[in-house]
Design a protein around this motif. Structure first.
Motif, PDB file in Angstrom:
ATOM      1  N   ASP A 178       0.888  -1.282  -0.103  1.00 31.23           N
ATOM      2  CA  ASP A 178      -0.028   0.146   0.196  1.00 31.23           C
ATOM      3  C   ASP A 178       0.846   1.155  -0.053  1.00 31.23           C
ATOM      4  O   ASP A 178       0.630   2.311  -0.891  1.00 31.23           O
ATOM      5  CB  ASP A 178      -1.142   0.114   1.087  1.00 31.23           C
ATOM      6  N   LEU A 179       1.978   1.253   0.760  1.00 33.01           N
ATOM      7  CA  LEU A 179       2.782   2.295   0.900  1.00 33.01           C
ATOM      8  C   LEU A 179       3.550   2.520  -0.479  1.00 33.01           C
ATOM      9  O   LEU A 179       3.972   3.583  -0.989  1.00 33.01           O
ATOM     10  CB  LEU A 179       4.013   2.196   1.908  1.00 33.01           C
ATOM     11  N   PHE A 180       3.941   1.482  -1.005  1.00 35.31           N
ATOM     12  CA  PHE A 180       4.640   1.575  -2.347  1.00 35.31           C
ATOM     13  C   PHE A 180       3.962   2.069  -3.226  1.00 35.31           C
ATOM     14  O   PHE A 180       4.407   2.918  -4.379  1.00 35.31           O
ATOM     15  CB  PHE A 180       4.965   0.171  -2.911  1.00 35.31           C
ATOM     16  N   ARG A 181       2.510   1.692  -3.609  1.00 38.48           N
ATOM     17  CA  ARG A 181       1.490   2.204  -4.508  1.00 38.48           C
ATOM     18  C   ARG A 181       1.407   3.725  -4.321  1.00 38.48           C
ATOM     19  O   ARG A 181       1.310   4.457  -5.312  1.00 38.48           O
ATOM     20  CB  ARG A 181       0.182   1.534  -4.652  1.00 38.48           C
ATOM     21  N   ALA A 182       1.322   4.172  -2.903  1.00 40.38           N
ATOM     22  CA  ALA A 182       1.187   5.634  -2.667  1.00 40.38           C
ATOM     23  C   ALA A 182       2.291   6.421  -3.189  1.00 40.38           C
ATOM     24  O   ALA A 182       2.194   7.567  -3.499  1.00 40.38           O
ATOM     25  CB  ALA A 182       0.941   5.700  -1.231  1.00 40.38           C
ATOM     26  N   CYS A 183       3.583   5.862  -3.221  1.00 45.10           N
ATOM     27  CA  CYS A 183       4.791   6.523  -3.438  1.00 45.10           C
ATOM     28  C   CYS A 183       4.901   6.688  -5.136  1.00 45.10           C
ATOM     29  O   CYS A 183       5.942   7.096  -5.584  1.00 45.10           O
ATOM     30  CB  CYS A 183       5.860   5.853  -3.240  1.00 45.10           C
ATOM     31  N   ARG A 184       4.108   5.969  -5.752  1.00 44.88           N
ATOM     32  CA  ARG A 184       4.025   5.931  -7.260  1.00 44.88           C
ATOM     33  C   ARG A 184       3.033   6.996  -7.777  1.00 44.88           C
ATOM     34  O   ARG A 184       2.071   6.749  -8.579  1.00 44.88           O
ATOM     35  CB  ARG A 184       3.685   4.647  -7.931  1.00 44.88           C
ATOM     36  N   GLY A 185       3.301   8.296  -7.427  1.00 44.54           N
ATOM     37  CA  GLY A 185       2.445   9.423  -7.794  1.00 44.54           C
ATOM     38  C   GLY A 185       1.721   9.999  -7.067  1.00 44.54           C
ATOM     39  O   GLY A 185       1.064  11.114  -7.316  1.00 44.54           O
ATOM     40  N   GLY A 186       1.635   9.715  -5.627  1.00 44.04           N
ATOM     41  CA  GLY A 186       0.858  10.345  -4.347  1.00 44.04           C
ATOM     42  C   GLY A 186       1.665  11.692  -4.247  1.00 44.04           C
ATOM     43  O   GLY A 186       0.808  12.446  -3.522  1.00 44.04           O
ATOM     44  N   GLY A 187       2.824  12.006  -4.791  1.00 42.63           N
ATOM     45  CA  GLY A 187       3.383  13.371  -4.353  1.00 42.63           C
ATOM     46  C   GLY A 187       4.204  13.311  -3.230  1.00 42.63           C
ATOM     47  O   GLY A 187       4.160  12.452  -2.160  1.00 42.63           O
ATOM     48  N   GLY A 188       4.936  14.095  -3.049  1.00 47.17           N
ATOM     49  CA  GLY A 188       6.185  14.529  -2.026  1.00 47.17           C
ATOM     50  C   GLY A 188       5.827  15.090  -0.718  1.00 47.17           C
ATOM     51  O   GLY A 188       4.811  15.597  -0.907  1.00 47.17           O
ATOM     52  N   GLY A 189       6.531  14.788   0.092  1.00 49.67           N
ATOM     53  CA  GLY A 189       6.134  15.170   1.693  1.00 49.67           C
ATOM     54  C   GLY A 189       5.095  14.728   2.224  1.00 49.67           C
ATOM     55  O   GLY A 189       4.274  15.432   2.921  1.00 49.67           O
ATOM     56  N   ASN A 190       4.855  13.590   1.838  1.00 47.10           N
ATOM     57  CA  ASN A 190       3.380  12.877   2.505  1.00 47.10           C
ATOM     58  C   ASN A 190       3.688  11.724   3.407  1.00 47.10           C
ATOM     59  O   ASN A 190       2.992  11.685   4.698  1.00 47.10           O
ATOM     60  CB  ASN A 190       2.644  12.296   1.364  1.00 47.10           C
ATOM     61  N   PHE A 191       4.447  10.801   3.072  1.00 40.23           N
ATOM     62  CA  PHE A 191       4.437   9.959   4.009  1.00 40.23           C
ATOM     63  C   PHE A 191       6.044   9.149   4.656  1.00 40.23           C
ATOM     64  O   PHE A 191       5.974   8.630   5.496  1.00 40.23           O
ATOM     65  CB  PHE A 191       4.267   8.456   2.958  1.00 40.23           C
ATOM     66  N   PRO A 400      -4.049   0.279 -19.844  1.00 39.46           N
ATOM     67  CA  PRO A 400      -5.028  -0.293 -18.776  1.00 39.46           C
ATOM     68  C   PRO A 400      -4.107  -0.683 -17.791  1.00 39.46           C
ATOM     69  O   PRO A 400      -3.093  -1.654 -17.898  1.00 39.46           O
ATOM     70  CB  PRO A 400      -5.924  -1.254 -19.515  1.00 39.46           C
ATOM     71  N   GLY A 401      -4.586  -0.610 -16.481  1.00 39.82           N
ATOM     72  CA  GLY A 401      -3.851  -1.306 -15.287  1.00 39.82           C
ATOM     73  C   GLY A 401      -3.121  -0.474 -14.378  1.00 39.82           C
ATOM     74  O   GLY A 401      -3.252  -0.774 -13.010  1.00 39.82           O
ATOM     75  N   PHE A 402      -2.398   0.517 -15.030  1.00 37.24           N
ATOM     76  CA  PHE A 402      -1.510   1.501 -14.187  1.00 37.24           C
ATOM     77  C   PHE A 402      -2.363   2.160 -13.124  1.00 37.24           C
ATOM     78  O   PHE A 402      -1.807   2.605 -12.240  1.00 37.24           O
ATOM     79  CB  PHE A 402      -0.570   2.090 -15.078  1.00 37.24           C
ATOM     80  N   ALA A 403      -3.590   2.579 -13.465  1.00 37.22           N
ATOM     81  CA  ALA A 403      -4.386   3.445 -12.634  1.00 37.22           C
ATOM     82  C   ALA A 403      -4.448   2.776 -11.219  1.00 37.22           C
ATOM     83  O   ALA A 403      -4.737   3.144  -9.952  1.00 37.22           O
ATOM     84  CB  ALA A 403      -5.742   3.803 -12.993  1.00 37.22           C
ATOM     85  N   ASN A 404      -4.813   1.122 -11.310  1.00 36.55           N
ATOM     86  CA  ASN A 404      -4.857   0.493  -9.990  1.00 36.55           C
ATOM     87  C   ASN A 404      -3.488  -0.084  -9.359  1.00 36.55           C
ATOM     88  O   ASN A 404      -3.663  -0.184  -8.259  1.00 36.55           O
ATOM     89  CB  ASN A 404      -5.674  -0.674 -10.479  1.00 36.55           C
ATOM     90  N   THR A 405      -2.366   0.352  -9.953  1.00 38.26           N
ATOM     91  CA  THR A 405      -1.301  -0.077  -9.395  1.00 38.26           C
ATOM     92  C   THR A 405      -0.270   1.086  -8.885  1.00 38.26           C
ATOM     93  O   THR A 405       0.660   0.914  -8.274  1.00 38.26           O
ATOM     94  CB  THR A 405      -0.398  -1.082  -9.957  1.00 38.26           C
ATOM     95  N   THR A 406      -0.626   2.278  -9.353  1.00 36.40           N
ATOM     96  CA  THR A 406      -0.143   3.510  -9.096  1.00 36.40           C
ATOM     97  C   THR A 406      -0.956   4.474  -8.339  1.00 36.40           C
ATOM     98  O   THR A 406      -2.195   4.065  -8.163  1.00 36.40           O
ATOM     99  CB  THR A 406       0.576   3.943 -10.210  1.00 36.40           C
ATOM    100  N   ALA A 407      -0.289   5.529  -7.978  1.00 35.64           N
ATOM    101  CA  ALA A 407      -1.335   6.636  -7.390  1.00 35.64           C
ATOM    102  C   ALA A 407      -1.520   7.783  -8.459  1.00 35.64           C
ATOM    103  O   ALA A 407      -1.636   9.063  -7.787  1.00 35.64           O
ATOM    104  CB  ALA A 407      -0.598   7.320  -5.934  1.00 35.64           C
ATOM    105  N   MET A 408      -1.276   7.342  -9.665  1.00 37.43           N
ATOM    106  CA  MET A 408      -1.821   8.517 -10.766  1.00 37.43           C
ATOM    107  C   MET A 408      -3.300   8.148 -11.433  1.00 37.43           C
ATOM    108  O   MET A 408      -3.356   7.210 -11.988  1.00 37.43           O
ATOM    109  CB  MET A 408      -0.691   8.355 -11.855  1.00 37.43           C
ATOM    110  N   ALA A 409      -4.219   8.833 -11.017  1.00 41.03           N
ATOM    111  CA  ALA A 409      -5.580   8.474 -11.306  1.00 41.03           C
ATOM    112  C   ALA A 409      -5.781   9.071 -13.176  1.00 41.03           C
ATOM    113  O   ALA A 409      -6.627   8.399 -13.505  1.00 41.03           O
ATOM    114  CB  ALA A 409      -6.617   9.305 -10.728  1.00 41.03           C
ATOM    115  N   GLN A 410      -4.904   9.980 -13.526  1.00 39.61           N
ATOM    116  CA  GLN A 410      -5.429  10.501 -14.757  1.00 39.61           C
ATOM    117  C   GLN A 410      -4.460   9.793 -15.864  1.00 39.61           C
ATOM    118  O   GLN A 410      -3.361   9.817 -16.288  1.00 39.61           O
ATOM    119  CB  GLN A 410      -4.608  12.030 -14.803  1.00 39.61           C
ATOM    120  N   PRO A 493      -9.364   8.509  -0.560  1.00 42.41           N
ATOM    121  CA  PRO A 493      -9.537   7.729   0.481  1.00 42.41           C
ATOM    122  C   PRO A 493      -8.322   6.749   0.956  1.00 42.41           C
ATOM    123  O   PRO A 493      -7.887   6.562   2.094  1.00 42.41           O
ATOM    124  CB  PRO A 493     -10.657   7.078   0.244  1.00 42.41           C
ATOM    125  N   PHE A 494      -7.928   6.169  -0.100  1.00 45.28           N
ATOM    126  CA  PHE A 494      -6.716   5.098  -0.133  1.00 45.28           C
ATOM    127  C   PHE A 494      -5.583   5.646   0.400  1.00 45.28           C
ATOM    128  O   PHE A 494      -4.956   5.157   1.205  1.00 45.28           O
ATOM    129  CB  PHE A 494      -6.429   4.391  -1.329  1.00 45.28           C
TER     130      PHE A 494
END
Length: 516
Positions: A178-191, A400-410, A493-494
């Motif tokens: 879960d932490l790994f996914r969040a670090c793949r696009g969630g933005g710096g200074g968060n976790f 397809p698929g990367f939206a579910n394994t990264t934190a990049m929704a776009q 929320p994730f």
């Protein structure tokens, strides 16, 4: 041992600032000290000391943060990772490692020279890999190979538990997923503090590329002609530009304020196999702009690089051919040195930025609004360094698929746009910000916008929100700002759950950080 730069150190005045000279906004907001770390152990020890002292840590790799998230830290400490810049494979390892402080140009150079590989990352070579990758990371090769975070296999990261103890982790798809996914696009200074980015594989760098440059002259560009140029650009990337044989082409249309003589479009192209043996896609793209009228000049080698089957010969076009309004130049060069030419950027100035993902090309109303504001003045301030940068997007990014394994929704956009303005004097801060805000608000309050979310590119049929690596604190005025940056499908929320789990005391926070 880490290097501590206090207010009494001769280096402090330089190191307290980043690339955007708006920050710190006043001297009282500057961090009390800067801690330069040379390795992961330095970072862990320094972070523990900062947390135990009860002061706020902010994290810096390249210093390109658009907002005040890092350097506005009164009485706090900046954890500076710029010296952690190693790129390559460790002895006995097969994986690639990139330090957070590695500047993109150095990463490209090291990967190319040592392995013939590359990272599909950004165009400003002085950006640090740390924040760039954590926020997703895109650039000239992203249409061909996807985002930087798509290739990420693991991160070495320092988190802080509920007791205030620094915990070193290696997060991957198999551990702390879960932490790994969040670090793949969630933005710096968060976790936490990422000390190394790990890649099992990286794409090979192209063998060569073609560069094309088109120049448009404002005095010859009526609003009708401008609308035509914008629609030609947008329609291509919405339709033909999503086919896989075009993924090796990246174009950026930079519409400068009319106080400049003109504006331009730059194109970098290679075939999907990394060669330039078949220029059909590039020539067809440039031919679309022949309808704009004007005179073209071309400079390129006259020899061919091979005769492709089923397509045009790879001979550069005749310089007498009309392609588009203004001056158009083409040259063949190595991928590495083509990338080097993109490494400048505006330099260390004061700046304000906004962003939008577009799922469709430009409408006439949008184009007219851009034309209007590129011709609008704002009192006596100089708007020569004000522009809209419009990048081609999509291609491999939208697989397809990367939206579910990264934190990049776009993952449905075909254009990525960045309105921005730069200036030198602090007394002009408000005027420049107001000019840009007025432009952006009107652009997304028109007939093509969501009437329930005026003034913003809210995710829907036409838009896909904003880019977290181009943060804009003005968006905090909207209660739905997380949906602008993280989409409407439950990603935010994730990320909040990840924040609560790995940063329960909210040690890592700023104005637009994930709320826990």
């Amino acid at each position: 041992m880490a290097i501590v730069v206090s207010r009494h150190d001769s280096r402090y005045q330089t190191l307290k600032q980043g690339q955007n000279l708006r920050w710190p906004s006043v001297e009282a907001n500057a961090a009390a000290r800067i801690v330069l770390c040379e390795n992961a152990a330095d970072a862990a020890d320094a972070l523990q000391a900062i947390v135990s002292e009860g002061v706020r840590p902010t994290v810096r790799s390249g210093g390109h943060c658009y907002e005040d998230f890092v350097v506005n830290n009164p009485a706090g400490a900046i954890l500076d990772l710029s010296l952690m810049s190693t790129v390559g494979k460790r002895s006995g390892e097969s994986v690639y490692r990139i330090g957070p402080g590695a500047q993109l140009w150095n990463a490209y150079s090291e990967l190319y020279k040592r392995y013939g590989a590359t990272l599909p990352a950004g165009t400003c070579g002085t950006v640090g890999a740390g924040g760039h990758i954590t926020g997703g990371g895109y650039g000239l090769l992203s249409r061909l190979h996807g985002l930087s975070c798509d290739w990420l296999s693991a991160v070495d990261i320092l988190t802080v538990d509920a007791k205030g103890t620094v915990v070193p982790r290696t997060a991957s798809a198999h551990r702390d997923a879960d932490l790994f996914r969040a670090c793949r696009g969630g933005g710096g200074g968060n976790f936490g503090v990422i000390t190394s980015y790990v890649f099992d594989e990286l794409p090979q760098a192209p063998a060569e590329v073609i560069e094309a440059h088109v120049r448009f002259i404002w005095s010859d560009t009526t609003v009708e002609r401008f609308v035509r140029i914008m629609k030609t650009f947008g329609d291509y990337w919405e339709t033909r530009g999503q086919a896989p044989d075009t993924w090796g082409m990246f174009a950026v249309l930079t519409v400068a304020h009319h106080s400049n003589p003109g504006f331009g479009m730059s194109v970098q192209f290679c075939n999907p196999d990394g060669t330039c043996n078949d220029l059909t896609v590039l020539n067809d793209y440039l031919d679309l702009f022949a309808q704009c009228g004007g005179v073209t000049t071309t400079t390129a080698p006259k020899t061919t690089h091979g005769q492709p089957s089923g397509g045009k010969a790879a001979t550069p076009r005749d310089p007498t051919e009309a392609v588009c309004l203004g001056v158009h130049t083409v040259r063949r060069t190595s991928w590495l040195y083509a990338t080097a030419t993109e490494a400048g950027g505006p330099g260390r100035l004061r700046g304000k930025y906004k962003s939008v993902y577009m799922k469709r090309g430009f409408t006439e109303a949008e184009a007219r609004c851009i034309y209007k504001h590129m011709h609008r003045t704002a009192g006596s301030i100089d708007l020569k360094a004000s522009m809209v940068e419009i990048d081609s997007y999509g291609g491999a990014i939208n697989r397809p698929g990367f939206a579910n394994t990264t934190a990049m929704a776009q993952r449905s956009s075909v254009i990525k746009m960045q309105p921005m303005t730069f200036w030198s004097d602090a007394e002009d801060d408000a005027a420049h910000s107001t000019w840009l805000n007025d432009f952006y608000t009107e652009l997304y309050s028109g007939p093509d916008s969501d009437p329930l979310h005026p003034g913003t590119p809210f995710p829907g049929p036409r838009y896909e929100g904003c880019y977290i690596n181009y943060p804009d604190k003005e968006m905090l005025a909207y209660p739905y700002w997380p949906q602008l940056y993280y989409g409407v499908e439950g990603l935010y929320p994730f990320l909040q759950a990840v924040k609560r789990k790995y940063d329960p005391n909210n040690i890592f926070h700023h104005a637009m950080s994930i709320r826990n």
